[in-house]
Design a protein around this motif. Structure first.
Motif, PDB file in Angstrom:
ATOM      1  N   GLU A  46       0.824  -1.204   0.000  1.00 58.07           N
ATOM      2  CA  GLU A  46       0.000   0.000   0.000  1.00 58.07           C
ATOM      3  C   GLU A  46       0.861   1.259   0.000  1.00 58.07           C
ATOM      4  O   GLU A  46       0.448   2.305  -0.503  1.00 58.07           O
ATOM      5  N   LEU A  47       2.060   1.161   0.542  1.00 63.59           N
ATOM      6  CA  LEU A  47       2.994   2.285   0.490  1.00 63.59           C
ATOM      7  C   LEU A  47       3.402   2.559  -0.958  1.00 63.59           C
ATOM      8  O   LEU A  47       3.724   3.696  -1.315  1.00 63.59           O
ATOM      9  N   ALA A 277      12.971  16.727   0.698  1.00 65.65           N
ATOM     10  CA  ALA A 277      13.924  15.623   0.513  1.00 65.65           C
ATOM     11  C   ALA A 277      13.264  14.452  -0.197  1.00 65.65           C
ATOM     12  O   ALA A 277      13.849  13.840  -1.101  1.00 65.65           O
ATOM     13  N   LEU A 278      12.045  14.130   0.202  1.00 62.94           N
ATOM     14  CA  LEU A 278      11.344  12.998  -0.401  1.00 62.94           C
ATOM     15  C   LEU A 278      11.016  13.277  -1.861  1.00 62.94           C
ATOM     16  O   LEU A 278      11.130  12.382  -2.717  1.00 62.94           O
ATOM     17  N   ALA A 279      10.629  14.502  -2.166  1.00 60.11           N
ATOM     18  CA  ALA A 279      10.329  14.857  -3.551  1.00 60.11           C
ATOM     19  C   ALA A 279      11.573  14.702  -4.430  1.00 60.11           C
ATOM     20  O   ALA A 279      11.490  14.218  -5.558  1.00 60.11           O
ATOM     21  N   LEU A 280      12.724  15.097  -3.913  1.00 59.50           N
ATOM     22  CA  LEU A 280      13.954  14.915  -4.674  1.00 59.50           C
ATOM     23  C   LEU A 280      14.247  13.438  -4.905  1.00 59.50           C
ATOM     24  O   LEU A 280      14.575  13.019  -6.018  1.00 59.50           O
ATOM     25  N   LEU A 281      14.152  12.644  -3.837  1.00 58.28           N
ATOM     26  CA  LEU A 281      14.430  11.210  -3.974  1.00 58.28           C
ATOM     27  C   LEU A 281      13.614  10.584  -5.085  1.00 58.28           C
ATOM     28  O   LEU A 281      14.121   9.756  -5.852  1.00 58.28           O
ATOM     29  N   LEU A 282      12.352  10.968  -5.181  1.00 53.89           N
ATOM     30  CA  LEU A 282      11.436  10.281  -6.077  1.00 53.89           C
ATOM     31  C   LEU A 282      11.263  10.962  -7.436  1.00 53.89           C
ATOM     32  O   LEU A 282      10.474  10.492  -8.261  1.00 53.89           O
ATOM     33  N   THR A 283      12.030  12.030  -7.687  1.00 53.49           N
ATOM     34  CA  THR A 283      11.959  12.644  -9.021  1.00 53.49           C
ATOM     35  C   THR A 283      13.300  12.654  -9.744  1.00 53.49           C
ATOM     36  O   THR A 283      13.362  13.116 -10.894  1.00 53.49           O
ATOM     37  N   VAL A 284      14.364  12.165  -9.102  1.00 57.27           N
ATOM     38  CA  VAL A 284      15.643  12.055  -9.813  1.00 57.27           C
ATOM     39  C   VAL A 284      15.894  10.595 -10.157  1.00 57.27           C
ATOM     40  O   VAL A 284      15.278   9.682  -9.589  1.00 57.27           O
ATOM     41  N   GLY A 285      16.817  10.366 -11.107  1.00 55.13           N
ATOM     42  CA  GLY A 285      17.115   9.013 -11.534  1.00 55.13           C
ATOM     43  C   GLY A 285      17.669   8.157 -10.420  1.00 55.13           C
ATOM     44  O   GLY A 285      18.229   8.653  -9.440  1.00 55.13           O
ATOM     45  N   ARG A 332       1.095   8.902   4.108  1.00 54.37           N
ATOM     46  CA  ARG A 332       0.274   9.256   2.952  1.00 54.37           C
ATOM     47  C   ARG A 332       1.053  10.136   1.964  1.00 54.37           C
ATOM     48  O   ARG A 332       0.843  10.042   0.747  1.00 54.37           O
ATOM     49  N   LEU A 333       1.943  10.982   2.469  1.00 56.07           N
ATOM     50  CA  LEU A 333       2.807  11.753   1.577  1.00 56.07           C
ATOM     51  C   LEU A 333       3.694  10.815   0.774  1.00 56.07           C
ATOM     52  O   LEU A 333       3.862  10.990  -0.437  1.00 56.07           O
ATOM     53  N   HIS A 334       4.264   9.811   1.433  1.00 51.15           N
ATOM     54  CA  HIS A 334       5.048   8.810   0.713  1.00 51.15           C
ATOM     55  C   HIS A 334       4.196   8.114  -0.348  1.00 51.15           C
ATOM     56  O   HIS A 334       4.652   7.897  -1.475  1.00 51.15           O
ATOM     57  N   GLN A 335       2.990   7.747   0.018  1.00 49.71           N
ATOM     58  CA  GLN A 335       2.107   7.082  -0.954  1.00 49.71           C
ATOM     59  C   GLN A 335       1.918   7.929  -2.205  1.00 49.71           C
ATOM     60  O   GLN A 335       1.995   7.421  -3.326  1.00 49.71           O
ATOM     61  N   PRO A 399       2.769  19.228  -1.064  1.00 52.56           N
ATOM     62  CA  PRO A 399       2.551  18.834   0.330  1.00 52.56           C
ATOM     63  C   PRO A 399       1.092  18.488   0.627  1.00 52.56           C
ATOM     64  O   PRO A 399       0.798  17.551   1.358  1.00 52.56           O
ATOM     65  N   VAL A 400       0.183  19.245   0.049  1.00 50.98           N
ATOM     66  CA  VAL A 400      -1.243  18.958   0.152  1.00 50.98           C
ATOM     67  C   VAL A 400      -1.838  19.151  -1.223  1.00 50.98           C
ATOM     68  O   VAL A 400      -1.268  19.819  -2.087  1.00 50.98           O
ATOM     69  N   HIS A 401      -3.019  18.574  -1.432  1.00 47.02           N
ATOM     70  CA  HIS A 401      -3.675  18.711  -2.729  1.00 47.02           C
ATOM     71  C   HIS A 401      -4.017  20.175  -2.979  1.00 47.02           C
ATOM     72  O   HIS A 401      -4.576  20.854  -2.121  1.00 47.02           O
ATOM     73  N   ALA A 402      -3.627  20.677  -4.135  1.00 47.92           N
ATOM     74  CA  ALA A 402      -3.875  22.079  -4.449  1.00 47.92           C
ATOM     75  C   ALA A 402      -4.515  22.198  -5.829  1.00 47.92           C
ATOM     76  O   ALA A 402      -4.092  21.541  -6.772  1.00 47.92           O
TER      77      ALA A 402
END
Length: 421
Positions: A46-47, A277-285, A332-335, A399-402
């Motif tokens: 689920e994550l 930090a999490l956004a960087l991890l998941l948007t770079v190669g 949920r942010l990770h999800q 960070p939140v739905h916008a």
């Protein structure tokens, strides 16, 4: 790199800590603690993860990195039947398993050491040890029997259903050792994936000379949290240039937390920057991993002392329902961000360029062919208007739905990920 690994996102677990096993091996019969992990497989799915990267599970004296038998499950965790159950349960959910192999050094109780075999490096009248730890004896990687033994271990557990290996302390092992071991293993297991723990140095050269698929990207890990703490995105920009060069030959194994470092939530000076930090991890190669507990914003500081890793290797409760409620927003942010990553699988080999850079604001474009995402980070106190083209782009991470608003304007201490519609 084997095709399935191109889509891998790992949940990294340290089993001895996760299951609350005692700190040292005991004479008691096998305890079936490994089964506790079965209660968390759906949580990992689920994550958004596609596999478990497990810390040491083999018989050891204390923390697992002092192995005494690579063919036996640590009795503190269980036995072969417990391991087989876990593999089957994971496979039933589409999760792969990668094991942690410690082949640079062994514990003093390792049978070939006790028997006096010529497998170990000497230093005077005693054995050479790893980084000053007397109970960790270094293997001699020039000894042919050592290479044969390691190959047999890899084959044994791949036959038992694992999909690959993480090699501990690879930086201390000559890359030529792996070039002797891996070809025969790959011949029998062509889809296996191998990652080495390398802290610094020429990552690309090590991969090329060793035949590994990838190595750990510690330079990027450090640059992410350090640039956020220092409000110095120039450090991040430099690290991304080096990271981009690596992607010419292989996708590094990326992370913002693991079993050997202070937790991100404790490392950051401002908790509002966790999402950056999490956004960087998941948007770079790269091939990303999430260290268990980070997805719940766990805290823990690594200390250089006996037992200094305990705070970053904690026990988890029996089931996800027993976790504290305040960690679930981070889960949920990770999800959301992992889901974004899975919808853009090309990101594993994406190249990056910095489109705009100040100390406190950076715009990072990740792209492959005609695909792209744009990550905007602001660690300043005021909203920041990025002078970049955002026409035709829509928000796919925040960070939140916008809804609505100018996507080029990022609030203070916030971030956004954009992509073409």
């Amino acid at each position: 790199m084997t095709p399935w690994a191109e889509h891998a996102i790992w949940w990294h677990v340290y089993p001895l800590g996760f299951t609350g096993a005692p700190a040292a091996a005991t004479a008691e019969p096998a305890r079936h603690r490994l089964r506790q992990l079965e209660n968390w497989l759906d949580y990992a799915v689920e994550l958004g993860c596609s596999g478990l990267m497990l810390g040491p599970v083999f018989a050891a004296e204390t923390h697992g990195y002092d192995t005494v038998d690579h063919f036996r499950i640590d009795p503190r965790l269980g036995d072969d039947s417990d391991f087989d159950r876990l593999v089957a349960a994971a496979r039933g959910r589409g999760l792969r398993i990668v094991l942690d192999g410690v082949f640079n050094h062994v514990g003093r109780g390792f049978k070939p050491l006790v028997e006096g075999r010529r497998w170990f490096r000497r230093q005077g009248t005693d054995f050479e040890v790893f980084e000053g730890h007397r109970h960790l004896v270094k293997l001699d990687h020039e000894e042919p029997e050592v290479a044969q033994y390691v190959g047999e271990v890899l084959h044994h557990w791949l036959e038992r259903g694992v999909s690959g290996w993480r090699f501990d302390a690879t930086y201390a092992i000559p890359p030529e050792f792996w070039s002797r071991v891996l070809p025969a293993v790959r011949e029998k297991h062509p889809e296996a994936w191998f990652v080495g723990e390398v802290l610094h140095g020429d990552y690309a050269a090590y991969v090329e000379r060793s035949g590994l698929d990838t190595v750990t990207q510690y330079e990027l890990w450090k640059a992410i949290w350090s640039s956020l703490n220092d409000a110095n995105f120039f450090e991040l920009s430099w690290a991304l240039k080096r990271h981009d060069a690596l992607l010419e030959t292989f996708p590094p194994q990326t992370f913002i937390g693991n079993h050997d470092v202070t937790r991100l939530a404790s490392r950051l000076d401002d908790e509002r920057h966790f999402g950056h930090a999490l956004a960087l991890l998941l948007t770079v190669g790269g091939v990303p991993s999430v260290y268990y507990g980070d997805e719940q914003a766990f805290r823990g500081v690594k200390e250089e002392r006996e037992g200094g890793d305990d705070a970053v290797r904690p026990a988890f409760p029996g089931t996800p329902g027993e976790l504290a409620p305040y960690g679930w927003p981070t889960y949920r942010l990770h999800q959301r961000l992992i889901g974004m990553r899975r919808r853009h699988p090309w990101l594993v080999r994406a190249r990056t360029e910095v489109l705009h850079l100040t100390n406190r604001a950076v715009a990072v474009r990740s792209y492959a062919g005609e695909d792209e995402v744009l990550t905007l980070l602001n660690v300043g106190d005021e909203p920041y208007r990025f002078p970049v083209a955002t026409g035709g782009l829509t928000v796919i991470g925040a960070p939140v739905h916008a809804d609505g608003g100018d996507p080029a304007v990022v609030p203070g201490h916030s971030w956004v990920v954009l992509s073409p519609r």
